[in-house]
Structure formats: C-alpha cells, structure tokens
Scaffold this motif. Structure first.
Motif, short mmCIF file in Angstrom:
data_model
loop_
_atom_site.label_atom_id
_atom_site.label_comp_id
_atom_site.label_asym_id
_atom_site.label_seq_id
_atom_site.Cartn_x
_atom_site.Cartn_y
_atom_site.Cartn_z
N THR A 19 0.84 -1.20 0.00
CA THR A 19 0.00 0.00 0.00
C THR A 19 0.87 1.25 0.00
O THR A 19 0.62 2.19 -0.77
N ASP A 22 2.65 1.53 -3.49
CA ASP A 22 1.70 1.84 -4.55
C ASP A 22 1.20 3.29 -4.46
O ASP A 22 1.27 4.03 -5.44
N LEU A 23 0.71 3.69 -3.30
CA LEU A 23 0.12 5.02 -3.19
C LEU A 23 1.17 6.13 -3.32
O LEU A 23 0.91 7.14 -3.99
N ARG A 25 3.88 6.00 -5.06
CA ARG A 25 4.23 6.08 -6.49
C ARG A 25 3.11 6.72 -7.30
O ARG A 25 3.38 7.43 -8.27
N ARG A 26 1.86 6.50 -6.94
CA ARG A 26 0.75 7.17 -7.62
C ARG A 26 0.85 8.69 -7.48
O ARG A 26 0.34 9.43 -8.32
N ALA A 27 1.50 9.14 -6.41
CA ALA A 27 1.68 10.57 -6.16
C ALA A 27 2.96 11.11 -6.80
O ALA A 27 3.36 12.24 -6.53
N SER A 28 3.60 10.28 -7.64
CA SER A 28 4.85 10.65 -8.31
C SER A 28 5.99 10.89 -7.33
O SER A 28 6.91 11.69 -7.59
N ARG A 175 -6.05 14.04 -5.36
CA ARG A 175 -6.03 13.40 -6.69
C ARG A 175 -5.80 11.89 -6.55
O ARG A 175 -6.49 11.09 -7.16
N VAL A 176 -4.83 11.50 -5.73
CA VAL A 176 -4.54 10.07 -5.54
C VAL A 176 -5.75 9.39 -4.88
O VAL A 176 -6.19 8.32 -5.33
N GLU A 177 -6.32 10.02 -3.88
CA GLU A 177 -7.46 9.42 -3.18
C GLU A 177 -8.66 9.30 -4.10
O GLU A 177 -9.37 8.28 -4.07
N GLY A 179 -8.69 8.75 -7.24
CA GLY A 179 -8.45 7.63 -8.13
C GLY A 179 -8.67 6.28 -7.48
O GLY A 179 -8.85 5.27 -8.16
N LEU A 180 -8.68 6.25 -6.17
CA LEU A 180 -8.89 4.99 -5.44
C LEU A 180 -10.37 4.62 -5.33
O LEU A 180 -10.69 3.48 -4.98
#
Length: 183
Positions: A19, A22-23, A25-28, A175-177, A179-180
């Motif tokens: 988790t 992944d998260l 990395r989703r946030a760059s 933005r990340v949240e 997308g979840l």
C-alpha cells in the motif's frame, strides 16, 4: 520530486508495504525499496516481494521520507539491524520525515528518537519494551513533528495518503485518493 526509502525485511506486513509503495508512487514520489539481504523478501502472510535494491546500496543517499512497514517478525528484523538505526539517526538529523506503521514504531522507540513524543502502534506490539519515555495513544495516525506513526494494516491507506500530503500537498493527496474510488 520527493524521494522515499522503504526497507523490506522478512516477515513484513505485505498489505502495509505494498500500500505504501503503490500510493506513494501514484503521487509521483520516487520510492526506493531496499531489502536487508540479497534475496526475495518473505512477508508475514507468505507473499514474496522483490526489492529495488539492497539496503547497503542506498545507505548514503538522502531521502525525504524513511518509512518502516510493520508486521512480525518484520519489525523485529528491522529493529535488530544496526544499519536501520544508523539511517534513522542520520535521516532525522537531516530533517527527513520518519514514519512507521503497525509493530514498526517499536524500532523508533528503541532507537530513542521518540523520547518525549506521542505515537501510536499495533496493540500489544510495544508490550515487551520500555515505553516510559513516550506517550502512547490509540489514534489511527499520529504526527509528532516529523515523526508519523500508524496503528496497523487497516490504517495503511490513510497513513499513505497522509504521507503523500506531507511530502507534496493536499491537491496531490486528493487526486490520488479520488483515483482509489474510496467511499
């Protein structure tokens, strides 16, 4: 771009480790996973993870975040590794965020960087160590200065999102949240 180091030890809690990876990395956020030994990491529930590199390869690098996944015996394996304690002390002195979830806050307690601070951890995970110099709460996530702790697998997503907000901003976190597709 912020840079995070996640050390992986045998017995780590895979839900927390994956988790976080992944998260972030989703946030760059650049995430480096480093294993304590030259072999796949065998997690607490039997999952195997292959780290990006060995811990020895990144000991001298600068990171904005150093985050310890929990699980047992993963947290104990992190705690008995002198390199982890050396990194914690160096990165804290450099102003890095230091974070731990589940049983991993025990590493921070034993290291001494939590002296006089408030933290949370998995229930019972600190029972065998001296916590007289810290304030333990049952909150899901605790931020005390640049040290962030969280309770366990059920808080891993919120913990990761909080770390994203600290390293970037609320817009990136939102933005990340979004997308979840969380309720």
């Amino acid at each position: 771009m912020p840079k995070a180091l996640i050390p992986l030890a045998d017995g780590c809690e895979e839900l927390e480790a994956v988790t976080l990876i992944d998260l972030l990395r989703r946030a760059s956020i650049e995430v480096i996973t480093a294993s304590l030994k030259d072999a796949p990491v065998h997690c607490s529930r039997g999952t195997r993870l292959l780290a990006d590199c060995l811990l020895d390869d990144v000991l001298e690098q600068h990171f904005d975040l150093f985050v310890l996944p929990g699980g047992l015996p993963g947290a104990d394996n992190l705690n008995t590794d002198a390199r982890i304690h050396t990194l914690i002390r160096r990165l804290e002195a450099e102003g890095c965020y230091i974070a731990a979830i589940c049983a991993a806050p025990k590493v921070l307690v034993e290291n001494g960087i939590l002296k006089g601070r408030t933290l949370t951890a998995y229930p019972g995970s600190l029972a065998a160590i001296d916590t007289s110099h810290v304030h333990l709460t049952q909150q899901p996530i605790v931020i005390d200065g640049k040290v962030i702790t969280s309770r366990g697998p059920g808080t891993a997503m919120d913990f990761s999102l909080q770390l994203i907000e600290l390293l970037t901003d609320k817009t990136v976190r939102d933005r990340v949240e979004a997308g979840l597709q969380r309720p």
